[in-house]
Design an enzyme around this catalytic site. Structure first.
Site, short mmCIF file in Angstrom:
data_model
loop_
_atom_site.label_atom_id
_atom_site.label_comp_id
_atom_site.label_asym_id
_atom_site.label_seq_id
_atom_site.Cartn_x
_atom_site.Cartn_y
_atom_site.Cartn_z
N LYS A 78 0.85 -1.21 0.00
CA LYS A 78 0.00 0.00 0.00
C LYS A 78 0.88 1.25 0.00
O LYS A 78 1.86 1.34 0.74
CB LYS A 78 -0.92 -0.03 1.22
CG LYS A 78 -1.89 1.13 1.31
CD LYS A 78 -2.81 0.99 2.51
CE LYS A 78 -3.77 2.16 2.63
NZ LYS A 78 -4.72 2.01 3.76
N SER A 147 -9.45 2.48 2.54
CA SER A 147 -8.47 3.20 1.75
C SER A 147 -7.50 2.27 1.03
O SER A 147 -6.75 2.70 0.15
CB SER A 147 -7.67 4.13 2.67
OG SER A 147 -6.97 3.39 3.66
N SER A 171 -10.60 0.44 6.64
CA SER A 171 -9.84 0.44 5.38
C SER A 171 -9.25 -0.89 4.98
O SER A 171 -8.64 -0.99 3.91
CB SER A 171 -8.71 1.48 5.47
OG SER A 171 -9.24 2.78 5.53
#
Length: 424
Positions: A78, A147, A171
């Site tokens: 990420k 996210s 997320s």
């Protein structure tokens, strides 16, 4: 017909490599081929290091023995997680060309266990609510959630076996549910978060996306944790509809109830657990902690580059400005009281079964979905796992969420394997 290597779970790939039936280089090439085929539609990646991944794979293939439990497994990192050579943009134009020059602690941990960093996956802006460019691979007109959007979508689309996520609201669990992959948010503080861009220090938690629950045991093994022994008895499950049950879509409520019946038919002792009414303010408590802490961590960006922050993040930081010290202290007090309530729950149940999301991934790319069924668990710091179960009316994945006691992560993974086998 044999699976293409990119479609293998991490567990299957590790086994094949240990048996000399698969090379790390072949797995990397299969993943890169899939990315070349689908990235133009899914947009899961911010950056790729194809040549670095190939060189690393070749080095691993020359080893006589596996380096560790994740030997040869490609990773999607990420893009709020620092990497040594690739940019870490945090989904913001402020950091468009930022290269940290060192790997985050969590990247070093898995690389030392034999994993291969394939690239940086798309994140929403600073892991907040402002969406990135990623599409849901099951239906490109729908959000992948956020996210950790790129990681969840890349695992779902068989571009990579494992993806990093972080959770401050929902997320990890929510995009896991929207993309139909296994998602794990560990106990708060379970892993070193050095090198991960902070949003709210009291909430930010490392997590991962995989294809099976057993893959999570490999990740935990990379951190030195031994897998929990297989259960000797069927689980005692608390069916927790939560205080926000009416906010779940009707089809999702039916699906979670079906999961409860299926697990009961599989031998589990499933009983309702009604969340105390005193937990109703936990959503507000979570938001107060998150926004107040975000105002501290994003002070420099706010001061120097206010024009480069999204309107949504600016509004959230303004909410944080208004959170008083007494309101913040009250939120933490409510958290402690709720944890005391939970301590008694674990005398009756091995884990809780709860909604992972309101329903299917919403249509459109601008809205990443509502974390209503994740916020309070994140505030409490409990380990959570989302497991895919069935699909909704648009054919998009649905999931259930398992919640366990603090620091009981390995046992939760063991129970998740039990649940996965029955729900499949």
């Amino acid at each position: 017909m044999a699976k293409s290597p990119n479609r293998l779970s991490a567990s299957e790939a590790v086994l094949r490599m240990s048996q000399k039936r698969l090379k790390a280089r072949d797995l990397v090439e299969a993943c890169l081929d899939r990315i070349e085929l689908r990235e133009g539609q899914v947009h899961a990646w911010e950056a790729l290091d194809a040549e670095g991944a190939r060189k690393r794979a070749d080095l691993l293939d020359r080893r006589a023995r596996p380096v560790g439990p994740l030997h040869g497994i490609p990773l999607a990192v990420k893009d709020i997680v620092s990497t040594k050579t690739m940019p870490t943009t945090c989904g913001s134009p402020i950091y468009r060309d930022h290269v940290a020059g060192r790997d985050a602690a969590c990247v070093t941990q898995l690389v030392n266990a034999g994993a291969i960093v394939l690239g940086k996956s798309v994140t929403t802006e600073f892991a907040g609510a402002h969406a990135g460019k990623t599409h849901n691979p099951h239906n490109l007109r729908h959000t992948p959630g956020g996210s950790s959007s790129g990681s969840a979508a890349s695992v779902a689309d068989t571009m990579v076996p494992i993806g990093y996520g972080t959770q401050t609201s929902g997320s990890v669990i929510r995009p896991g549910a929207f993309n139909g992959v296994v998602a794990y948010k560990g106990t708060f503080g379970w892993a070193d978060t050095t090198g991960i861009k902070t949003y709210a220090k009291s909430l930010d938690t490392l997590g991962f996306f995989t294809r099976t629950a057993n893959d999570l045991a490999l990740i935990r093994a990379a951190y030195g944790h031994a897998p929990a022994d297989p259960p000797l008895h069927a689980p005692r499950i608390g069916f927790c509809r939560t205080l926000w049950w009416d906010q779940a879509e009707p089809y999702n409520r039916k699906n979670i109830e079906l999961a409860a019946r299926t697990l009961r038919a599989g031998g589990a002792k499933v009983r309702d657990w009604d969340m105390p009414e005193s937990w109703a303010p936990l959503i507000t408590a979570h938001n107060r902690v998150m926004t107040r802490e975000a105002t501290r961590h994003y002070g420099p960006e706010r001061a120097r580059f206010p024009h480069l922050l999204s309107p949504g993040l600016t509004a959230s930081l303004e909410v944080g400005d208004g959170v008083t010290s007494s309101q913040y202290a009250d939120a933490m007090k409510r958290k402690r009281r709720a944890l005391a309530d939970l301590a008694q729950v674990w005398e009756r149940f091995d884990f809780l079964l709860a909604p992972a999301a309101r329903g299917e991934a919403p249509a459109g790319l601008g809205y990443t979905g509502d974390p209503i069924f994740n916020r309070f668990w994140t505030l409490l710091g409990t380990p959570c796992i989302a497991l895919p179960f069935n699909a909704g009316p648009f054919g998009l994945p649905l999931s259930v969420q398992l919640v366990a006691p603090l620091r009981d992560d390995d046992q939760l993974i063991s129970w998740a394997r039990w649940v996965e086998a029955r729900l499949s």
